[in-house]
Every structure is written in structure tokens, then in C-alpha cells.
Design an enzyme around this catalytic site. Structure first.
Site, PDB file in Angstrom:
ATOM      1  N   ASP A 162     -32.850 -31.728  22.432  1.00 12.55           N
ATOM      2  CA  ASP A 162     -33.471 -30.462  22.048  1.00 12.55           C
ATOM      3  C   ASP A 162     -34.867 -30.724  21.484  1.00 12.55           C
ATOM      4  O   ASP A 162     -35.381 -31.837  21.577  1.00 12.55           O
ATOM      5  CB  ASP A 162     -32.582 -29.729  21.037  1.00 12.55           C
ATOM      6  N   GLU A 185     -25.663 -36.300  26.461  1.00  8.89           N
ATOM      7  CA  GLU A 185     -26.883 -36.182  25.659  1.00  8.89           C
ATOM      8  C   GLU A 185     -27.212 -37.497  24.958  1.00  8.89           C
ATOM      9  O   GLU A 185     -26.350 -38.100  24.327  1.00  8.89           O
ATOM     10  CB  GLU A 185     -26.729 -35.076  24.616  1.00  8.89           C
ATOM     11  N   TYR A 218     -26.394 -30.862  11.752  1.00  9.99           N
ATOM     12  CA  TYR A 218     -26.334 -32.106  10.981  1.00  9.99           C
ATOM     13  C   TYR A 218     -25.877 -31.786   9.562  1.00  9.99           C
ATOM     14  O   TYR A 218     -26.525 -32.131   8.581  1.00  9.99           O
ATOM     15  CB  TYR A 218     -27.672 -32.833  11.005  1.00  9.99           C
TER      16      TYR A 218
END
Length: 493
Positions: free
Chosen positions: A82, A470, A230
Site C-alpha cells: 500500500d 504481499e 498495526y
């Protein structure tokens, strides 16, 4: 309850190790893999790119980050696929790149200079993020806005909201990790750039004092911004010990030693011994501090060595903890997404500890088994070899390494045509067709290691399966150290 070893279990261990050992004729170009693993960080750069940028399909991006808060927060790294700059994983990435150089830089050859550049790209940003006393800027970008779009960073038009912690909104976890990163990097630059090194250490000291004085988890202060991305699930206590451990190593000040000894129990140094990553530093703390014990310099840290020994025994094949599995193909597996983050970080600790043990001529007692330094190195090497292609899929999980690797990684910049190939802006929803396309990504994010296969060794080379496809900076950072060692010791037993 811990399981005791038995002769049958020892036989199982030997059998497992034989199964995990690569064929005698197998071989990897660790030097090439090292070069590519470091190059990956250039693909994750935010801000104004330097003239020596090697991944040429990337361009300048997010040049005005921080302007809404009246500060310059350009630079740094995007964490994964991202376009957000998350301070917590970025600081951990910087710490691990620094530790890789401290322990294994001497074997990196010509790639050492690129590894140092990767550290400095992180620390230059962290210095900006901590420039105001009593404040740490911990995130740039709104994750919900960003994740609603599929666009390359050069075209970004999503919110670049700035989030910070301060005395009224504490974040001892992210501040403690930031202090650790700055302190570890100060060691990297001690001889290379003494002035920069002193600046890093001075800032680390200040940030740690702030983290310790105003205690709290940043995910409580900034819940809606940082969770579930996170979020600190593990508490801030480990980051305070981690920061103090690195400051002790960098400064040799007695105050940090006393802090560690005094707070060992309060801050739960022995908790969750088989975890290590951006959220949980316990195993790393114990391994890092144990070096001094093994060198015969710090008997007062003996309990940390006992914790480190327990960590080692908890992840060895055949006698591992119930929370640690090994796939039939030999991959270390823990629950949760992006498994390669566990593989590289835990393998790094195995290798680092094996070196400390070797110098001290020590072994690790695991019940009836004695784990030698060479055994720890072999287990770590086997994990790296799995990543590079010695696995049931016959696939390297590092982009650009070997003949077969993931082609459809979950990464916006890699999957959307580059500015050079498509100069016109590609707006938020216009990128969706590239996300959904069955075609390979047009831009190779060389060196990126993806989340990887599951416990069945299966891997869907598909963007929507983000937990497996990812890449992240904190997967690669420990791998740099592992490959640095292997590139110079590829024939050892």
C-alpha cells in the site's frame, strides 16, 4: 506444559533434520539474493528519489507529506503493498537492517554500502518524525482511504493525514521501537559518519526518555488510525526493554543496564518466548542481551540467557512448541497472516545466537538434546533455502530470484503500469482492473519476499490473497542479515 524429550523424540528430530536438509547438489547464489533483498527497499521508498535509484520504474512520490501539520515528513518507506507510512513497522525494519549490518555486515562484500543506504533512508525519516521534543509522528496517510484505492504512489490522491503521539496521547511501543532503531543505527554509523551517529544516539536517548515517562500503547491513543493494521496486541512493555537494550549496547551507559535489570520482571522479559516481529520483541531482547552473558561480561543478565535458551528449544524441529509447526516441505509456520515475517525474523535470531554460542564455545540444552551452534545454523539455512526455491512448489518466494517466482504480488506500484509506460494519471478506482487482472505485474519489485505459502506448502500466485502474496519491509530486513552470512559461508556444515 512443556514436553520432555525422549529417545524416540530425538530420533524424530534427526529424521526431520534429514528431511529438511537440501539435496547435496542443491545450491543458491546467496550473493545475488542478498543484492536483490536490499534492492527491494528502493522499491518501497517514499519521497524524492536519489540519482542512484536502481529500480527505475519508481518515481518521486508523497513529496508534501507532513505539510498539513506544518512539518516535513517526506521520505521513509511504504510498509508493504500500500502507500501508507506506518511508523511502528518502519522503525522495526530499520532496527533489523541495522542489526543485520552490525552482526553480518563484514560478510556482505560490495552490498554493504547498499545495506547502509537502506538504513539511512529509514533513519533520515525517523529523525524528521522525532524532531519536535515530546512528539513522535507515527503515521502518514489514512489507511481506510488508501486501501479503498488501487493506485501507484506517484499518483496518490488519497488522504495524507498525519498522526502523532505526545504526552497526552502516549505510545511507548512505537516510541520505544523508534528509540531502538535510532540507537542501533548509531552503531552502524559510528565509524562511517561519527557526527550522524552521535545525532542518532542523542535522539534515541530523548525518544526513549519520552517513551518511558509517558507510558501507554499507541493503539489506545490512536485506535481508529492504526488498528487493525498495526495495532499493538502485545503491549508496550517489550518495546521499553528493547529500546533500553539497544541504548545500552550503543551507549554503554550504566543507567540503561540498571533499567533492564530493574524492569526485567515488571516488563515481562520472559513472556511469549517464541515470538519476534514488529509487535513482539521478547525473543529478540533475550538474544540481544545474551551476547554479553556469553562473552563473560554480564552475569547480572544471566536470566536473559536462560530465556534465550528456552526460545531456541521452542522453535527447533521435532521438539518445537505447539505454537510452532513445520510444514511437510520444511517451512516454519506460525498462525496468522504473512508467515514469512516469522520465518525470517526467527531464523535471524537462530543464526545470531549460533554465532554468539560459537564464540563462547557453548551449546543450548534442550532436555535430552544438546543444540549446537551448527544445528541452529542449519535450521536457519534450511528456512532461507526454502524461501529461495527448495520447496514443494519449486518456487522462489523472492521476486526476481530464480526461474520461477511470484508474478502477481499484492503491490500497487508493481501491478499498475509505471509512469514511464503510462504517463497519464491512473486514478483511485481506475487501478482496480490491474488488481483483478490475471496478467503478471508489469514492474518487477526485485527482491521482494511475499507472505508465502501456508502449512500445506500451497501458494496462490494471486493479488487478492494478500496474506500470502504481499511483500513487507519487515520480512526482508532480517533476511538481509541471513543472506549476508550465507553469501560468505555457503560451504559450511
Amino acid at each position: 506444559m512443556a514436553r520432555k524429550s525422549s529417545p524416540a523424540m530425538l530420533l524424530l528430530l534427526l529424521t526431520v533434520l534429514l528431511l529438511l536438509s537440501p539435496p547435496l547438489n542443491a545450491g543458491h547464489d546467496y550473493r545475488d539474493a542478498l543484492r536483490k533483498s536490499i534492492m527491494f527497499f528502493e522499491g518501497q521508498r517514499s519521497g524524492k528519489l536519489p540519482p542512484d535509484q536502481r529500480l527505475r520504474w519508481r518515481r518521486d512520490s508523497a513529496l508534501h507529506d507532513g505539510s498539513s501539520a506544518g512539518v516535513d515528513l517526506s521520505g521513509g518507506y511504504y510498509d508493504a503493498g500500500d502507500n501508507i507510512k506506518f511508523g511502528f513497522p518502519m522503525a522495526f525494519t530499520t532496527t533489523m537492517l541495522s542489526w543485520s549490518i552490525i552482526d553480518f555486515g563484514r560478510t556482505m562484500g560490495p552490498e554493504l554500502k547498499n545495506a547502509v543506504k537502506a538504513v539511512k533512508w529509514g533513519t533520515d525519516y525517523l529523525l524528521k518524525a522525532t524532531a519536535i521534543p515530546g512528539v513522535v509522528f507515527v503515521q502518514v496517510g489514512d489507511a481506510y482511504s488508501d486501501h479503498n484505492c488501487w493506485e501507484r504512489p506517484e499518483d496518490m490522491d488519497t488522504l495524507r493525514t498525519v498522526f502523532k503521539i505526545d504526552r497526552n496521547h502516549p505510545g511507548s511501543d512505537v516510541a520505544g521501537e523508534t528509540a531502538a532503531a535510532l540507537a542501533a543505527a548509531s552503531i552502524v554509523f559510528r565509524k562511517r559518519d561519527p557526527g550522524y551517529s552521535r545525532r542518532l544516539l542523542d535522539r534515541a536517548t530523548r525518544v526513549f526518555a519520552f517513551a518511558n515517562k509517558y507510558r501507554g500503547a499507541y493503539s489506545n491513543s490512536l485506535y481508529h488510525a492504526v488498528c487493525p493494521f498495526y495495532c499493538d496486541f502485545n503491549g508496550y512493555q517489550d518495546e521499553l526493554l528493547w529500546g533500553a537494550a539497544w541504548l545500552h549496547k550503543a551507549s554503554r551507559k550504566r543507567s540503561y543496564r540498571e533499567f533492564i535489570v530493574k524492569n526485567e520482571v515488571v516488563l515481562r522479559a520472559g513472556d511469549t518466548i517464541n515470538e519476534f516481529g514488529w509487535d513482539n520483541k521478547h525473543a529478540g531482547i533475550n538474544v540481544l542481551i545474551s551476547k554479553e552473558v556469553l562473552m563473560g561480561k554480564a552475569e547480572y543478565f544471566e536470566s536473559f540467557k536462560q530465556n534465550a535458551d528456552g526460545f531456541i528449544c521452542s522453535i527447533l524441529p521435532g521438539i518445537s512448541h505447539p505454537q510452532v509447526q513445520y510444514s511437510r516441505g520444511g517451512l516454519l509456520v506460525k498462525t496468522g497472516g504473512s508467515n514469512m515475517q516469522h520465518v525470517t525474523s526467527l531464523s535471524f535470531l537462530l543464526l545470531a545466537y549460533s554465532n554468539y554460542l560459537s564464540h563462547a564455545k557453548k551449546v543450548v540444552p534442550c532436555g535430552e538434546l544438546t543444540a549446537s551452534p551448527s544445528l541452529l545454523r542449519q535450521v536457519a539455512k534450511r528456512q532461507v533455502d526454502y524461501i529461495l526455491g527448495d520447496n514443494p512448489m519449486g518456487m522462489s518466494y523472492m521476486v526476481g530470484y530464480g526461474p520461477k517466482f511470484p508474478r502477481r504480488i499484492h503491490h500497487r506500484g508493481s501491478s499498475v503500469p509505471s509512469v514511464q509506460a503510462h504517463p497519464a494519471r491512473i486514478q483511485c478506482k481506475e487501478g482496480s482492473r490491474y488488481f483483478l487482472s490475471p496478467n503478471p505485474n508489469p514492474n518487477l519489485l526485485v527482491g521482494a519476499v511475499v507472505g508465502g505459502p501456508n502449512v500445506t506448502d500451497a501458494f496462490p500466485d494471486s493479488r487478492p490473497y494478500f496474506q500470502q502474496s504481499e511483500p513487507t519491509t519487515y520480512i526482508n530486513a532480517p533476511l538481509v542479515g541471513l543472506l549476508g552470512y550465507l553469501s560468505a559461508h555457503s560451504t559450511w556444515r
